[in-house]
Design a protein around this motif. Structure first.
Motif, PDB file in Angstrom:
ATOM      1  N   TYR A   8     123.816   0.056  52.873  1.00 57.21           N
ATOM      2  CA  TYR A   8     124.336  -1.015  52.029  1.00 57.21           C
ATOM      3  C   TYR A   8     123.740  -2.349  52.451  1.00 57.21           C
ATOM      4  O   TYR A   8     123.847  -2.761  53.597  1.00 57.21           O
ATOM      5  CB  TYR A   8     125.856  -1.087  52.140  1.00 57.21           C
ATOM      6  N   CYS A   9     123.082  -3.025  51.503  1.00 59.45           N
ATOM      7  CA  CYS A   9     122.458  -4.317  51.754  1.00 59.45           C
ATOM      8  C   CYS A   9     122.998  -5.356  50.784  1.00 59.45           C
ATOM      9  O   CYS A   9     123.501  -5.016  49.711  1.00 59.45           O
ATOM     10  CB  CYS A   9     120.940  -4.223  51.585  1.00 59.45           C
ATOM     11  N   GLU A  10     122.860  -6.595  51.168  1.00 57.17           N
ATOM     12  CA  GLU A  10     123.296  -7.713  50.331  1.00 57.17           C
ATOM     13  C   GLU A  10     122.371  -7.826  49.123  1.00 57.17           C
ATOM     14  O   GLU A  10     121.381  -8.535  49.147  1.00 57.17           O
ATOM     15  CB  GLU A  10     123.276  -9.004  51.138  1.00 57.17           C
ATOM     16  N   GLY A  24     136.097  -2.174  52.785  1.00 57.05           N
ATOM     17  CA  GLY A  24     136.171  -0.833  53.360  1.00 57.05           C
ATOM     18  C   GLY A  24     134.803  -0.318  53.774  1.00 57.05           C
ATOM     19  O   GLY A  24     134.657   0.330  54.809  1.00 57.05           O
ATOM     20  N   ILE A  25     133.809  -0.618  52.966  1.00 54.90           N
ATOM     21  CA  ILE A  25     132.436  -0.203  53.297  1.00 54.90           C
ATOM     22  C   ILE A  25     131.983  -0.899  54.573  1.00 54.90           C
ATOM     23  O   ILE A  25     131.483  -0.261  55.505  1.00 54.90           O
ATOM     24  CB  ILE A  25     131.477  -0.505  52.126  1.00 54.90           C
ATOM     25  N   ILE A  29     130.812   0.358  58.859  1.00 53.52           N
ATOM     26  CA  ILE A  29     129.485   0.107  59.436  1.00 53.52           C
ATOM     27  C   ILE A  29     129.677  -0.406  60.861  1.00 53.52           C
ATOM     28  O   ILE A  29     130.293  -1.451  61.064  1.00 53.52           O
ATOM     29  CB  ILE A  29     128.697  -0.911  58.586  1.00 53.52           C
ATOM     30  N   PRO A  30     129.171   0.305  61.866  1.00 53.65           N
ATOM     31  CA  PRO A  30     129.386  -0.097  63.255  1.00 53.65           C
ATOM     32  C   PRO A  30     128.980  -1.533  63.594  1.00 53.65           C
ATOM     33  O   PRO A  30     129.622  -2.160  64.431  1.00 53.65           O
ATOM     34  CB  PRO A  30     128.579   0.915  64.060  1.00 53.65           C
ATOM     35  N   GLY A  64     122.728   0.005  59.876  1.00 54.28           N
ATOM     36  CA  GLY A  64     123.696  -0.546  60.822  1.00 54.28           C
ATOM     37  C   GLY A  64     124.500   0.502  61.574  1.00 54.28           C
ATOM     38  O   GLY A  64     125.552   0.201  62.120  1.00 54.28           O
ATOM     39  N   GLY A  65     124.011   1.735  61.579  1.00 52.52           N
ATOM     40  CA  GLY A  65     124.697   2.803  62.278  1.00 52.52           C
ATOM     41  C   GLY A  65     125.726   3.546  61.438  1.00 52.52           C
ATOM     42  O   GLY A  65     126.439   4.406  61.950  1.00 52.52           O
TER      43      GLY A  65
END
Length: 69
Positions: A8-10, A24-25, A29-30, A64-65
């Motif tokens: 997921y990216c901006e 929630g998403i 993301i760690p 991001g893990g």
């Protein structure tokens, strides 16, 4: 050949997700943030350079893990 699998990216598409769902998403993301296009672009730049000339047949997760094999 190599492949880049971004998480997921901006982007406009992700920013259209309802805020409660997006929270929630991000919580899953760690590194606790969305990626940005520059995160992916930096890897593209590396892979296109001579420095990566011996890297082949790899899939790079830029997330991001959130998903780790």
């Amino acid at each position: 050949m190599n492949a880049i699998a971004p998480g997921y990216c901006e982007t406009d598409m992700v920013e259209a997700v309802p805020e409660d769902v997006l929270k929630g998403i991000v919580a899953s993301i760690p590194v606790a943030r969305l990626g940005c296009p520059q995160d992916v672009a930096q890897l593209v730049s590396l892979l296109a350079s001579e420095q990566a000339s011996f890297i082949t047949g790899a899939i790079f997760d830029v997330n991001g893990g959130q998903w780790m094999p």
